[in-house]
Design a protein around this motif. Sequence first.
Motif: not given
Length: 179
Positions: A20-26, A56-65, A133-139
Motif C-alpha cells: 500500500s505504501f508502494a502504491k502511494w509512492a507511485v 526516492y519515491m520510485f525506489a520505494a515503489c520498486v523495492m517495497l512493492g 538530499l541526504i542519501r540514506w533514506p533511498a539506500m
Amino acid sequence: MNALFAFARAVDWLTDRFGSFAKWAVFLSCFISAGNAVVRYALDISSNAMLEVQWYMFAACVMLGAAQVLRLNEHVRVDVLYGRYNGKTQVLIDLFGLLFFLLPVMLLMVYLSTPLFIKWYQSGEMSSQAGGLIRWPAMLTLPLGFVLMTLQGVAEVIKRIGWLMHKYDLDIHYERPLQ
C-alpha cells in the motif's frame, strides 16, 4: 504446520502494508514529477531536491512493492514451459525457483546492501547536487526491500508446501501474459 501458516499470514499482512505504501509512492512520484515539470516550464524554477524526491519515491515503489507482486503471483516468469503444466508441477517449479534462486539471492542482497546502508547513514552522505538530499533514506529501501522479499519468499514456500500436503488452499491459477 499451523504456526507456519500463521507466520505466512503475518508476512502477507506486512507485505500488504508495504504494498500500500508502494502504491502511494507511485502516486506521489507522478504528482511530484508533474509538479516539477509545470514549475520548471511555467515559472522557470527548478529544484534538485524535488527531482531527487521523485527517484526516492520510485525506489520505494520498486523495492517495497516487489514482495507484494510476488505475494499476488504477478511476478515476471520466464514462461517457456510453465503454462503447459498442471497445478502440482507448477507448484514444484515455484518451490524450486523460490528455494534455489529467490531466497539465496535475496539473502545475498541483504548481506551486501545492509553495510552500505549503515555506512551512508553514519556518514550522512549527501547528494552532490546543489540543494540535494541526504542519501540514506533511498539506500534504506534496498535492505528493507530485500528483507521483505525474503520473508515473502519464505511465506510462499510455506504456502506451496501446505498446498502439496493438502493443508492450505492456494490459488494457483496462472494465466500466460499476452505477448
